[in-house]
Design an enzyme around this catalytic site. Sequence first.
Site, PDB file in Angstrom:
ATOM      1  N   SER A   1      92.725  57.897  29.103  1.00 35.13           N
ATOM      2  CA  SER A   1      91.338  57.629  28.735  1.00 35.13           C
ATOM      3  C   SER A   1      90.572  58.959  28.615  1.00 35.13           C
ATOM      4  CB  SER A   1      90.724  56.671  29.755  1.00 35.13           C
ATOM      5  OG  SER A   1      89.574  56.086  29.238  1.00 35.13           O
TER       6      SER A   1
ATOM      7  N   HIS B   1      92.055  53.547  23.997  1.00 35.23           N
ATOM      8  CA  HIS B   1      91.762  52.098  24.038  1.00 35.23           C
ATOM      9  C   HIS B   1      91.629  51.564  22.608  1.00 35.23           C
ATOM     10  CE1 HIS B   1      91.118  52.884  28.241  1.00 35.23           C
ATOM     11  NE2 HIS B   1      90.028  53.572  28.030  1.00 35.23           N
TER      12      HIS B   1
END
Lengths: 264, 239
Positions: free
Chosen positions: B113, B147
């Site tokens: 992330s 994501h």
Amino acid sequence: MIVPRILTLGGHDFTSRPPDRAVSELMLRLATERAGGRPRICILPTASGDTSEQIGRFYAAFGERPCDPSDLSLFRLGRRPMALRDHLLAQDLIYVGGGSLVNLLAVWEAHELQAILSLAWREGVVLAGQSAGAMCWFESGITKSSGRPEVEAGLGLLSGSLCVHYNNEPERRAAYLAAVGNGMPDGYGLDDYAGLIWEGPGPPSAVTARRGARAYRVTSSDTGVIESPLPARFLPAPAPAALREDIAEFRRIKSMRKRAGWLG
Amino acid sequence: MESGNPLLDDYVLGLCTRERPRVCFLPSASGDADHYIVRFYRAFPADRCEASHISLFRREQGPDDLRTHLLEQDVIYVGGGSVISLLGVWRAHGIDAILREAWEAGVVLCGLSAGSLCWFDEAVSGFHGETRRVEGLGLLPFSNCVHYAPGSERGLAYHDLLRAGMRAGYAAEDGAALHFVGTELSRVVASRPAARGYRIAADGERVMEMRLATAFLGDAAAANVTRLPRATSNSLSAA
């Protein structure tokens, strides 16, 4: 006319102990004066890394009081997006918690918060904070963000310098005295539970929430660095929450009795 | 550090030659959240590696000399959170320059992330409400989106940024990891069978999304393909 105000504190907590209650009460009073009604109070817990502990203690102190508390956690915006500027400018008091001064300023810079806080201040939103959250408003302070006490530049809304936890951390105080002797701007030393209220451009007024806690003016002179204690107004602690309810209940009963003619 | 799925963690440790690799966790993007640090030590236990962490909010604990400590590592693992806060805090402590030095010295840099976005030249951050462009450390001369899912809000926002001039780059779905050796993409691996990586570039108004061959690490045959040479400058970015 808007008077920009800042409350800088040497150190405190949000417990139910009398000196902590006195400090929280002062913040509530300053916020209520600005609001002219029920105030909005927001904590910026950035310097701690937005720890749940710091946020929880803040809500414990203000959750049951006549105000609308909120927190702006820059590390948690992913889960809870907020309009930073709108939220901050809508506050009556912005409280900045303690922690790492270096990280506080770096994260604020990354999120472009300095300009917003400076504008909020000019618009009369009360800025308050302790430890790193107090030093950040000055030209410079003494931080232990890297482990050792070091000079770190702040936002400079207040001129001069500040050293916090003055009574509790001798190595921080020693570093401050040395730095002021070496050309760091003159400033102030604040014991835990001592504070300075800055209103407009004049000198600050000192307050203390614990007997013996002092605020010092620290200046360099030809003969060395001088620490002069400032006269301070003592802040009495309000009754604790449970007691406030008892008192209210007692008054209700008393007035009922009075109406019923039981007390003559 | 996927909960209940050690495949990517195993893959990272597999890149090291030392029997008990030194792995240092940088949880800065989370504000050094305690629960995250605990999760790291659970995912990288002492019998498999020599784990440590650096908390930039509590410098009084942990290693005094950050540069020496980081350069001694085999793997530097960067946790997720706010990439904007992460880069701000790193700059303040000089970590950005140390990480470049570590990368050039052959330390494997990895993260998920925000801990993936940070290595690239340009990053797509969806952390802060609206999707926006963030400048990363620039070790990898591409853009990055984590994501990712084709057609998702974030995916479409990435396409818009590419059309508006963002440089071409790589996207990873949750569970997919991009393994770079130097600045070249070497492999795409995944901890979930369906997770994929993508190469994405804009040509004027047209965005080309190329699905990359992705090896599922749970499949024994894929996991045992020849180990990569001990190349310098590895970085592994996971979503």
